[in-house]
Each structure stands twice: as structure tokens, then as C-alpha cells.
Scaffold this active site. Structure first.
Site, PDB file in Angstrom:
ATOM      1  N   GLY A  69       0.931  -1.261   0.096  1.00 54.70           N
ATOM      2  CA  GLY A  69       0.011   0.023   0.114  1.00 54.70           C
ATOM      3  C   GLY A  69       0.791   1.257  -0.051  1.00 54.70           C
ATOM      4  N   ASN A 149      -8.135   3.946   9.071  1.00 54.43           N
ATOM      5  CA  ASN A 149      -7.452   2.373   9.671  1.00 54.43           C
ATOM      6  C   ASN A 149      -7.493   2.326  10.989  1.00 54.43           C
ATOM      7  OD1 ASN A 149      -5.681   4.555   8.912  1.00 54.43           O
ATOM      8  ND2 ASN A 149      -4.144   3.676  10.163  1.00 54.43           N
ATOM      9  N   GLN A 177      -7.460  -0.446   4.017  1.00 58.44           N
ATOM     10  CA  GLN A 177      -8.346  -1.067   5.058  1.00 58.44           C
ATOM     11  C   GLN A 177      -9.561  -1.591   4.305  1.00 58.44           C
ATOM     12  OE1 GLN A 177      -7.758  -1.674   8.200  1.00 58.44           O
ATOM     13  NE2 GLN A 177      -5.508  -1.217   7.941  1.00 58.44           N
ATOM     14  N   SER A 197      -3.629  -3.415  -0.422  1.00 55.02           N
ATOM     15  CA  SER A 197      -2.456  -4.122   0.047  1.00 55.02           C
ATOM     16  C   SER A 197      -2.880  -5.722   0.129  1.00 55.02           C
ATOM     17  CB  SER A 197      -1.996  -3.728   1.391  1.00 55.02           C
ATOM     18  OG  SER A 197      -0.725  -4.353   1.904  1.00 55.02           O
ATOM     19  N   HIS A 199      -1.727  -8.168   2.645  1.00 59.25           N
ATOM     20  CA  HIS A 199      -1.620  -8.871   3.736  1.00 59.25           C
ATOM     21  C   HIS A 199      -2.802  -8.294   4.705  1.00 59.25           C
ATOM     22  CE1 HIS A 199       0.280  -5.357   6.470  1.00 59.25           C
ATOM     23  NE2 HIS A 199       0.204  -4.930   5.174  1.00 59.25           N
ATOM     24  N   THR A 236      11.928  -7.279 -10.763  1.00 63.23           N
ATOM     25  CA  THR A 236      11.502  -8.643 -11.226  1.00 63.23           C
ATOM     26  C   THR A 236      10.261  -8.961 -10.197  1.00 63.23           C
ATOM     27  OG1 THR A 236      13.671  -9.368 -11.645  1.00 63.23           O
ATOM     28  CG2 THR A 236      12.062 -11.123 -10.912  1.00 63.23           C
ATOM     29  N   CYS A 325       1.693   1.356  11.681  1.00 63.71           N
ATOM     30  CA  CYS A 325       2.874   2.144  11.243  1.00 63.71           C
ATOM     31  C   CYS A 325       3.247   3.084  12.058  1.00 63.71           C
ATOM     32  CB  CYS A 325       2.600   2.846   9.592  1.00 63.71           C
ATOM     33  SG  CYS A 325       2.057   1.418   8.506  1.00 63.71           S
TER      34      CYS A 325
END
Length: 386
Positions: A69, A149, A177, A197, A199, A236, A325
Site C-alpha cells: 500500500g 485504519n 483497509q 495491500s 496482507h 522482477t 505504522c
């Protein structure tokens, strides 16, 4: 452990891990290679892109995979602002955005851009009228999160996007979120750029996406190098991660309605039970349909949240006091300050975020333990005793 910090990260689903495993050793080819081993990786990425697009009810060609994110937010905001700088250098966002947005906006301020940070009301809602009033002739980008969030408030994204388009302004939303938690359709919601995101939806860490509408597809790369992601995002590809993200999207798409109903019921059960068992508490954020299904943020007067979290952890309960975060920061939550909480209130609030496996029994045990912890902390607080 009773894990109630799913806004920070979720446990990867077994189905996701199972689908990823062959791409670590068996199908390990570089997706840019022309031989069969590389083609298997390329095909797997294409499948994942289709699955992510299906969750957003959009076309696969509009999905670009990133490292998460934060990269997606940086890419959208920086490159859109630079692309439109000839037209103007005024940007609009809110005061409760994730640090990935707020700090990116501040970095652009250092480059000479003018940023308006809009206030929110006591529930954390951004007013469409405040956005309208903030728009200027030189406004080129608006970035408002889909849902907060920390306090779970869902913003009027479709209305803000419509307003942005009426003025020829690009609209970005940080949906990290909300992605996979509530229905999102960028085409119907007037979204030009969307960050998500893996996860947060039971997928692996280190993978995300940026949705780009046809109007936003002209933005340039943030990361330069090779021609991966259709010459938009060099590097990659993380094939196992992308495969896992795609599987997580597929699972989220098939279960979203069931999860929304179940988690909303558990959320409201917990929100109602806490004040019945523990006095002097208050809810932070919106209620009902205006709140993410699995988000709970409650203030407990006369305690210190960090102390409560340590004691909860000792009892096998994982929760948080805000964004992962900003964990470890001594500053009170900028989100809680923005909705009108004072510094003491911002430091006495706890966030509990649910998963699709959270049970009522776990929530009952959490309230019982919370009751003891809050009572103990208050007993040593001279202000409470007064």
C-alpha cells in the site's frame, strides 16, 4: 492467543499458502523469460491480476502489482501531482489519512506543492462540502481514504470522486483497509487511482496493487528499470507473493457478503457489551453502516492505552492503540486528535479489529480481561480516585 489486531495484518489463509508454494521451487522461472518455466510464472501473474480485477469489478489491464500500500500511495500521489503540475500545484487530502499519504503530501510540499489538509467531523467523516470549498482553479489531485485504519469510518468516496471529476481533477483513494472488506467498484465510485495491500485480506506481506483508470493511466513510473508491469513498474516480479495475493482476492470476493454480516454483528456486540461491563468508556468513529465491519476503537477514561496493551498481551490478547505504522510513537494519534479528542483521550483509546474467524466467546473473554485490567489501572490513577 486471541488476535484482535487484524487491521495491522491478517493471518495468511492455508489456501493462499498452498497456491504460493509451487512458485518458490517448482515454477521458479523469471516471468520475463521466454522459455516455458518463465511462461508459467507469467501466466500465474495474469491469473492473479484477473482475480484482483474481479474483486474490484474492473478490467485486469487496470491492475498493477506493487510491493504494498505505501508504494501504491506514493506512486499515485507523486506521479499524478507531477504529471498535472503544468495545470496547477494544489492538492487536497484529509487530516486523518494514513502516514503513507500524509507524509507523501508533506514531501510534495517540500517540492513547492500546496496541500490542503481537510478537517473531519467528530465521527471522522470528510464533508463533501468541505472538499468543494477547498477546490481551486489550480487543484489537480484529491486523495481521500476509503475507510480509516484507526477508527473504521467509511468516507463518502463516490460523492467526492464525482465532485473531483466535475472539476477535471484526478481522484485517488487509499483503500488498504477497505479492499476486500466492503464492496468497491472504482468505475461506479468515480475513482481514478486506488491503493490496496495483500496482507490485510489474508494474503502475504510485501505485495499490493495500484488501480489506474484510463484517465490516470498516463502517470509515469515511480520505479524505473525494466519493462515489467507493462512498462509501469520496474523490478522482477514477486511471483509467489502475487500468486498469493490473487488467491486472497478470489477468496475475499467469494465470501465478502457473509464476512460483512458476521463481523458487523460481532463488532456491534462488542461495542454494546463494553460499556455494560466497564463504565466511563466511549466509541471513537462512526457507527453501523458507516463503519468497517471489523473495526472497534474504544476509549477507556483514566487509563493509559500502552499499559493496557502490555497487560492484554500478558493475558494472550493482541490489540493495538492505533496504526501499526506509528507503533512506538510517543505522539498521540493524529486521527483521534482530528476528531476532537484531547491528548489524554487519544492516549487512552484501544483498537480491536476482527477477522473472519473471531468468535463471540473470544470477545466475551476479552471484555472480562479488559474489565480487570481497566479496574487495576484506574485504581492507581489519582485523577480517577479524585
Amino acid at each position: 492467543m486471541i488476535y484482535l489486531d487484524n487491521a495491522a495484518t491478517t493471518q495468511m489463509k492455508q489456501e493462499v499458502l498452498d497456491e504460493m508454494m509451487p512458485y518458490f521451487r517448482e515454477y521458479y522461472g523469471n516471468a520475463s523469460a521466454v522459455y516455458e518455466l518463465g511462461n508459467k510464472s507469467k501466466y500465474a501473474i495474469d491469473v492473479a491480476r484477473d482475480r484482483a480485477a474481479a474483486l474490484l469489478h474492473t478490467k485486469a489491464e487496470r491492475i498493477f502489482f506493487t510491493s504494498g500500500g505505501s508504494e501504491s500511495d506514493n506512486w499515485a500521489i507523486i506521479k499524478a501531482a507531477q504529471m498535472m503540475s503544468d495545470k496547477g500545484r494544489h492538492l487536497i487530502t484529509s487530516s486523518i489519512e494514513h502516514p503513507a499519504v500524509i507524509n507523501t503530501m508533506k514531501a510534495l510540499q517540500d517540492e513547492g506543492f500546496d496541500v490542503t489538509f481537510l478537517p473531519v467531523d467528530e465521527k471522522g467523516l470528510v464533508s463533501v462540502d468541505s472538499v468543494r470549498d477547498a477546490i481551486r482553479e489550480d487543484t489537480t489531485l484529491i486523495s481521500i481514504m476509503t475507510a480509516n485504519n484507526e477508527i473504521g469510518t467509511i468516507e463518502p468516496v463516490a460523492e467526492i470522486g464525482e465532485l473531483a471529476h466535475e472539476h477535471g481533477i484526478l481522484f485517488h483513494t487509499d483503500a488498504v483497509q477497505a479492499f476486500g472488506q466492503i464492496p468497491i467498484n472504482p468505475d461506479e465510485m468515480n475513482i481514478d487511482m486506488l491503493s490496496a495491500s495483500s496482507h490485510k485480506i489474508y494474503g502475504p506481506k510485501g505485495v499490493g496493487l495500484l488501480y489506474l483508470s484510463p484517465k490516470a493511466s498516463r502517470i509515469r513510473s515511480l520505479i524505473h528499470g525494466g519493462g515489467q508491469e507493462r512498462n509501469k513498474r520496474a523490478g522482477t516480479e514477486n511471483v509467489p507473493g502475487i500468486v498469493g495475493f490473487g488467491k486472497a482476492c478470489e477468496l475475499a470476493s467469494s465470501t465478502i457478503n457473509e464476512r460483512m454480516q458476521r463481523e458487523s454483528e460481532l463488532r456491534d456486540y462488542f461495542i454494546g457489551k463494553v460499556p455494560d461491563e466497564i463504565p466511563l468508556t466511549y466509541l471513537n468513529g462512526a457507527e453501523g453502516r458507516n463503519r468497517l465491519p471489523g473495526n472497534i476503537n474504544i476509549g477507556f477514561r483514566f487509563i493509559e492505552a500502552e499499559s493496557a496493551l502490555i497487560l492484554l498481551d500478558q493475558k494472550g490478547i493482541a490489540a493495538s492503540s492505533g496504526s501499526a505504522c506509528t507503533a512506538g510513537s510517543i505522539d498521540p494519534s493524529h486521527v483521534l486528535l482530528a476528531i476532537g479528542r484531547d491528548e489524554d483521550e487519544a492516549r487512552e483509546s484501544l483498537r480491536f479489529t476482527l477477522s473472519d474467524t473471531t468468535t463471540q466467546e473470544e470477545l466475551d473473554r476479552t471484555v472480562d480481561i479488559l474489565k480487570d485490567i481497566v479496574g487495576m489501572l484506574r485504581s492507581s490513577n489519582v485523577l480517577y480516585q479524585a
